[in-house]
Design a protein around this motif. Structure first.
Motif, mmCIF file in Angstrom:
data_model
loop_
_atom_site.group_PDB
_atom_site.id
_atom_site.type_symbol
_atom_site.label_atom_id
_atom_site.label_comp_id
_atom_site.label_asym_id
_atom_site.label_seq_id
_atom_site.Cartn_x
_atom_site.Cartn_y
_atom_site.Cartn_z
ATOM 1 N N ASN A 230 0.802 -1.235 0.000
ATOM 2 C CA ASN A 230 0.000 0.000 0.000
ATOM 3 C C ASN A 230 0.831 1.279 0.000
ATOM 4 N N GLY A 231 1.850 1.345 -0.868
ATOM 5 C CA GLY A 231 2.625 2.569 -1.010
ATOM 6 C C GLY A 231 3.715 2.778 0.022
ATOM 7 N N SER A 232 3.943 1.802 0.896
ATOM 8 C CA SER A 232 4.957 1.969 1.945
ATOM 9 C C SER A 232 6.355 2.152 1.371
ATOM 10 N N GLY A 233 6.630 1.507 0.238
ATOM 11 C CA GLY A 233 7.945 1.637 -0.377
ATOM 12 C C GLY A 233 8.245 3.062 -0.814
ATOM 13 N N TRP A 234 7.243 3.739 -1.349
ATOM 14 C CA TRP A 234 7.439 5.126 -1.785
ATOM 15 C C TRP A 234 7.632 6.050 -0.592
ATOM 16 N N ILE A 235 6.893 5.789 0.479
ATOM 17 C CA ILE A 235 7.080 6.590 1.692
ATOM 18 C C ILE A 235 8.485 6.388 2.242
ATOM 19 N N ALA A 236 8.986 5.139 2.178
ATOM 20 C CA ALA A 236 10.334 4.854 2.665
ATOM 21 C C ALA A 236 11.389 5.627 1.875
ATOM 22 N N VAL A 237 11.193 5.729 0.564
ATOM 23 C CA VAL A 237 12.145 6.481 -0.269
ATOM 24 C C VAL A 237 12.189 7.947 0.180
ATOM 25 N N ALA A 238 11.024 8.520 0.456
ATOM 26 C CA ALA A 238 10.981 9.908 0.930
ATOM 27 C C ALA A 238 11.561 10.037 2.334
ATOM 28 N N LEU A 239 11.358 9.014 3.162
ATOM 29 C CA LEU A 239 11.885 9.043 4.521
ATOM 30 C C LEU A 239 13.409 9.100 4.537
ATOM 31 N N VAL A 240 14.042 8.493 3.538
ATOM 32 C CA VAL A 240 15.503 8.543 3.462
ATOM 33 C C VAL A 240 15.975 9.999 3.414
ATOM 34 N N ILE A 241 15.269 10.811 2.633
ATOM 35 C CA ILE A 241 15.614 12.234 2.541
ATOM 36 C C ILE A 241 15.284 12.939 3.850
ATOM 37 N N PHE A 242 14.130 12.589 4.436
ATOM 38 C CA PHE A 242 13.686 13.210 5.684
ATOM 39 C C PHE A 242 14.695 12.993 6.804
ATOM 40 N N VAL A 243 15.275 11.787 6.889
ATOM 41 C CA VAL A 243 16.219 11.460 7.962
ATOM 42 C C VAL A 243 17.649 11.768 7.554
ATOM 43 N N ARG A 244 17.832 12.365 6.370
ATOM 44 C CA ARG A 244 19.140 12.816 5.903
ATOM 45 C C ARG A 244 20.175 11.701 5.862
ATOM 46 N N TRP A 245 19.742 10.532 5.375
ATOM 47 C CA TRP A 245 20.635 9.390 5.166
ATOM 48 C C TRP A 245 21.312 8.945 6.462
ATOM 49 N N ASN A 246 20.664 9.192 7.586
ATOM 50 C CA ASN A 246 21.191 8.838 8.899
ATOM 51 C C ASN A 246 20.401 7.653 9.445
ATOM 52 N N PRO A 247 21.025 6.465 9.597
ATOM 53 C CA PRO A 247 20.275 5.286 10.061
ATOM 54 C C PRO A 247 19.602 5.471 11.411
#
Length: 317
Positions: A230-247
């Motif tokens: 249900n679109g979780s993969g696309w949200i995850a891609v945006a989250l990478v930017i949101f968290v600034r590539w910080n695990p």
């Protein structure tokens, strides 16, 4: 207070698959590969994990199968982008289309063959169920919030491990060098292609575990293709930017998005009457806001890798 505690607990539960997807994409992008196939890999992981757990009555085998199937898809993407040097955006979108398509086709065939939607056995559910933490679990309210399943704690542990690797080890320095300037890394003797392959494949496998979480845990153990990923993969891609590539920032970031996905179950109509579609729209609206705000940020320590999305050809350095 009980409602608020349950809301926080549900937010962590809903954010766990996003955390797997976000971490998997961070690992891939740290090495310079922008893999837009997260949605597809999560779909493949959801199907492989569910079918294996259903067939073997084993939760660990289901998780391993999800990791392996998604990692195989990521390996195909790595071959196309690292070896063949195909366009990374096109390859990622193709992987998403392929993953969704093959998962729906095989999933419907499985459903038709079994004469209805299959459900994983009770013992598999028990292995993945939430449990009370020692000592902390006795603390009022906090113990209830932290009462999560083993996969949630696995996701958090993987984020901590990734942060240590990238920030404290030579291997992490090499991977970040490949993502920033592969030509300079190659000149320094770092095996660029090997690290790119390893990062993409490992990241893809972790995304697959997120998909398995959705089909085995949040989906109630029932195969319902219409609303699993249900679109979780696309949200995850945006989250990478949101968290600034910080695990490490991925942990609170994913749980915040999980809160938006759970909100509709905890705001009664007697307080405010809002259409269900509005709540379903919220995570995606927040995704757009995140992309806009992130685009206005100045570069910093955890900025986008400089060579992200650019294929490396050794003879051109």
């Amino acid at each position: 207070m009980n409602t608020f505690v349950n809301f926080l607990r549900a937010s962590i539960l809903a954010g766990t698959p996003l955390l797997f997807g976000t971490l998997g994409e961070v690992i891939s992008e740290k090495a310079g590969n922008l893999n837009l196939g997260v949605e597809g890999m999560m779909w493949v992981g959801a199907l492989a994990g569910f079918f294996t757990a259903y067939s073997t009555n084993s939760a660990p085998l289901g998780i391993l199968a999800a990791f392996g199937a998604a990692a195989a898809c990521a390996a195909l993407y790595a071959f196309l982008t690292v070896t063949v040097r195909a366009n990374q955006n096109v390859a990622g979108l193709t992987l998403t289309t392929f993953g969704i398509g093959i998962s729906l086709v095989l999933g419907y065939r499985m459903t038709n063959a079994l004469g209805g939607a299959p459900q994983i056995p009770a013992e598999v559910k028990a292995r993945l169920a939430a449990f009370e933490l020692p000592l902390i679990g006795k603390i009022p309210w906090l113990g209830r919030v932290l009462e999560q399943g083993p996969l949630t704690w696995l996701a958090i542990a993987l984020c901590v491990a990734a942060a240590i690797v990238y920030g404290k080890t030579r291997l992490g320095l090499h991977i970040r060098s490949v993502g920033e300037n592969p030509a300079a890394a190659d000149a320094a003797g770092i095996r660029v292609s090997l690290l790119k392959y390893a990062s993409v494949i490992l990241g893809g496998g972790i995304c697959g575990i997120g998909g398995a979480f959705m089909s085995l845990v949040t989906g109630g153990g029932l195969w319902q293709p219409a609303g699993i990923v249900n679109g979780s993969g696309w949200i995850a891609v945006a989250l990478v930017i949101f968290v600034r590539w910080n695990p490490m920032l991925a942990v609170p970031g994913a749980f915040v998005f999980g809160a938006f996905r759970s909100m509709n179950y905890y705001i009664p109509d007697s307080v405010v009457s809002i259409p269900q579609a509005f709540y379903q729209m919220l995570p995606f609206v927040l995704t757009i806001v995140v992309l806009v705000i992130s685009g206005l940020r100045k570069k910093g320590r955890h900025a986008q890798p400089a060579a992200l999305g650019a294929n490396y050809f050794r003879e051109e350095r």
